[in-house]
Design a protein around this motif. Sequence first.
Motif, PDB file in Angstrom:
ATOM      1  N   PHE A 103       2.497  -7.188  -4.624  1.00 42.69           N
ATOM      2  CA  PHE A 103       1.219  -7.144  -5.431  1.00 42.69           C
ATOM      3  C   PHE A 103       1.545  -6.186  -7.128  1.00 42.69           C
ATOM      4  CE2 PHE A 103      -0.340  -2.594  -5.515  1.00 42.69           C
ATOM      5  CZ  PHE A 103       0.200  -2.328  -4.344  1.00 42.69           C
ATOM      6  N   VAL A 108     -12.645  -0.081   2.907  1.00 44.47           N
ATOM      7  CA  VAL A 108     -11.610   0.291   2.472  1.00 44.47           C
ATOM      8  C   VAL A 108     -10.457   0.182   3.600  1.00 44.47           C
ATOM      9  CG1 VAL A 108     -10.100   2.116   1.433  1.00 44.47           C
ATOM     10  CG2 VAL A 108     -12.251   1.816   0.880  1.00 44.47           C
ATOM     11  N   LEU A 139     -19.530  -0.173  -1.411  1.00 47.69           N
ATOM     12  CA  LEU A 139     -18.213   0.215  -0.959  1.00 47.69           C
ATOM     13  C   LEU A 139     -18.387   1.167   0.078  1.00 47.69           C
ATOM     14  CD1 LEU A 139     -15.138  -0.383  -3.266  1.00 47.69           C
ATOM     15  CD2 LEU A 139     -16.195  -1.895  -1.991  1.00 47.69           C
ATOM     16  N   ASN A 141     -13.851  -4.567  -1.878  1.00 46.10           N
ATOM     17  CA  ASN A 141     -15.214  -5.164  -2.556  1.00 46.10           C
ATOM     18  C   ASN A 141     -15.336  -6.500  -1.984  1.00 46.10           C
ATOM     19  OD1 ASN A 141     -17.127  -4.589  -4.251  1.00 46.10           O
ATOM     20  ND2 ASN A 141     -16.641  -6.069  -5.681  1.00 46.10           N
ATOM     21  N   ASP A 176     -13.567  -1.595 -12.057  1.00 47.24           N
ATOM     22  CA  ASP A 176     -13.533  -3.105 -11.740  1.00 47.24           C
ATOM     23  C   ASP A 176     -14.827  -3.419 -11.579  1.00 47.24           C
ATOM     24  OD1 ASP A 176     -13.946  -5.158  -9.921  1.00 47.24           O
ATOM     25  OD2 ASP A 176     -12.558  -4.509  -8.618  1.00 47.24           O
ATOM     26  N   LEU A 202     -21.217  -0.319  -6.494  1.00 46.97           N
ATOM     27  CA  LEU A 202     -21.253   1.208  -6.239  1.00 46.97           C
ATOM     28  C   LEU A 202     -20.223   1.620  -5.278  1.00 46.97           C
ATOM     29  CD1 LEU A 202     -24.946   1.540  -5.586  1.00 46.97           C
ATOM     30  CD2 LEU A 202     -23.780   2.560  -7.421  1.00 46.97           C
ATOM     31  N   ALA A 203     -19.767   2.746  -4.925  1.00 47.35           N
ATOM     32  CA  ALA A 203     -18.743   3.027  -3.919  1.00 47.35           C
ATOM     33  C   ALA A 203     -19.235   4.345  -3.360  1.00 47.35           C
ATOM     34  CB  ALA A 203     -17.354   3.283  -4.498  1.00 47.35           C
ATOM     35  N   VAL A 227      -2.518   1.000  -9.872  1.00 47.85           N
ATOM     36  CA  VAL A 227      -2.692  -0.395  -9.761  1.00 47.85           C
ATOM     37  C   VAL A 227      -2.914  -0.683  -8.043  1.00 47.85           C
ATOM     38  CG1 VAL A 227      -1.365  -2.728  -9.288  1.00 47.85           C
ATOM     39  CG2 VAL A 227      -0.816  -1.342 -11.465  1.00 47.85           C
ATOM     40  N   PHE A 228      -2.416   0.074  -7.369  1.00 47.46           N
ATOM     41  CA  PHE A 228      -2.660   0.129  -5.982  1.00 47.46           C
ATOM     42  C   PHE A 228      -4.123   0.349  -5.518  1.00 47.46           C
ATOM     43  CE2 PHE A 228      -2.286   0.748  -1.393  1.00 47.46           C
ATOM     44  CZ  PHE A 228      -2.922   1.693  -1.048  1.00 47.46           C
ATOM     45  N   VAL A 229      -4.688   1.585  -6.411  1.00 51.00           N
ATOM     46  CA  VAL A 229      -6.145   1.631  -6.092  1.00 51.00           C
ATOM     47  C   VAL A 229      -6.955   0.536  -6.495  1.00 51.00           C
ATOM     48  CG1 VAL A 229      -8.164   3.386  -6.867  1.00 51.00           C
ATOM     49  CG2 VAL A 229      -6.064   4.206  -6.231  1.00 51.00           C
ATOM     50  N   LEU A 230      -6.608  -0.045  -7.523  1.00 51.77           N
ATOM     51  CA  LEU A 230      -7.282  -1.205  -8.202  1.00 51.77           C
ATOM     52  C   LEU A 230      -7.507  -2.430  -7.465  1.00 51.77           C
ATOM     53  CD1 LEU A 230      -6.358  -0.910 -12.005  1.00 51.77           C
ATOM     54  CD2 LEU A 230      -8.803  -0.612 -11.163  1.00 51.77           C
ATOM     55  N   TYR A 231      -6.168  -2.682  -6.827  1.00 56.25           N
ATOM     56  CA  TYR A 231      -5.884  -3.717  -6.031  1.00 56.25           C
ATOM     57  C   TYR A 231      -6.730  -3.649  -4.612  1.00 56.25           C
ATOM     58  CZ  TYR A 231      -3.499  -7.318  -2.995  1.00 56.25           C
ATOM     59  OH  TYR A 231      -3.147  -7.953  -2.225  1.00 56.25           O
ATOM     60  N   ALA A 232      -6.838  -2.305  -4.164  1.00 53.97           N
ATOM     61  CA  ALA A 232      -7.438  -1.926  -2.721  1.00 53.97           C
ATOM     62  C   ALA A 232      -8.946  -1.974  -3.087  1.00 53.97           C
ATOM     63  CB  ALA A 232      -7.102  -0.652  -2.537  1.00 53.97           C
ATOM     64  N   THR A 233      -9.484  -1.622  -4.237  1.00 54.62           N
ATOM     65  CA  THR A 233     -10.725  -1.597  -4.427  1.00 54.62           C
ATOM     66  C   THR A 233     -11.252  -3.064  -4.420  1.00 54.62           C
ATOM     67  OG1 THR A 233     -10.556   0.302  -5.977  1.00 54.62           O
ATOM     68  CG2 THR A 233     -12.558  -1.233  -6.405  1.00 54.62           C
ATOM     69  N   SER A 234     -10.519  -3.910  -5.158  1.00 47.93           N
ATOM     70  CA  SER A 234     -11.000  -5.380  -5.135  1.00 47.93           C
ATOM     71  C   SER A 234     -10.931  -6.071  -3.846  1.00 47.93           C
ATOM     72  CB  SER A 234      -9.781  -6.104  -5.984  1.00 47.93           C
ATOM     73  OG  SER A 234     -10.304  -7.426  -6.522  1.00 47.93           O
TER      74      SER A 234
END
Lengths: 147, 117
Positions: B111, A69, A64, A53, B53, B58-59, A43-50
């Motif tokens: 979160f 990040v 990205l 982004n 996501d 891209l990343a 969840v952390f990775v998903l949230y951080a990705t969002s």
Amino acid sequence: MAERPEDLNLPNAVITRIIKEALPDGVNISKEARSAISRAASVFVLYATSCANNFAMKGKRKTLNASDVLSAMEEMEFQRFVTPLKEALEAYRREQKGKKEASEQKKKDKDRKTDSEEQDKSRDEEIDEDEERLEEEEQNEEEEVDN
Amino acid sequence: MAAAAAAGSGAPREEEGSGGEAAAPQPQAPTSASGARLSRLPLARVKALVKADPDVTLAGQEAIFILARAAELFVETIAKDAYCCAQQGKRKTLQRRDLDNAIEAVDEFAFLEGTLD
């Protein structure tokens, strides 16, 4: 197959190892707790990705990058991660650069197997050129994709 | 594109950036002698999460790496915070409830609320 993003878990073994090393000796962790932490990490990775982004989009970029990040970390109130992450990034960049040089070097060695001295001299020169080129590439990478 | 400059050297350009979609699967996290320093989480899995996501196009490779490292730091942090709760209960085994307590107690973990069930 994973139905939802949250189901994409990181390897249990690695998660367990990280947890154990973070805690004092002799402390155990229940299966449920470990699995919850693993899920939390996803969840952390998903949230951080969002978050990251969002920064990328603000910068009108589609890719990205590392600084997105890092900005996300601050946004998420994990400022304390920023310094260790920057250090890790430096080390990572050095390693990537080293790998590249090493593989290019190997290739040259292979090409040059026959000749010796004179070739050695010119090889030194070429290494310098390569370093310059690598620097250029790095700059290009940073300015990067805005195509 | 930057790729053109690299191509001149003949070495395959493994790097990131525009290659996000088409890139070959990442090798295991940099497993040099100092592997513990860099990252233990497999970058491929982290990348899979990132690509989940729909808003992300891209990343870059560096971004994936930093996310992996951040996730590790996060795991360490939350484990330690949860452990504080267990210690108070004089237990030596971390339980799920210790984690729930930590999430409630620590603002930065807000979160996570409702996501672990």
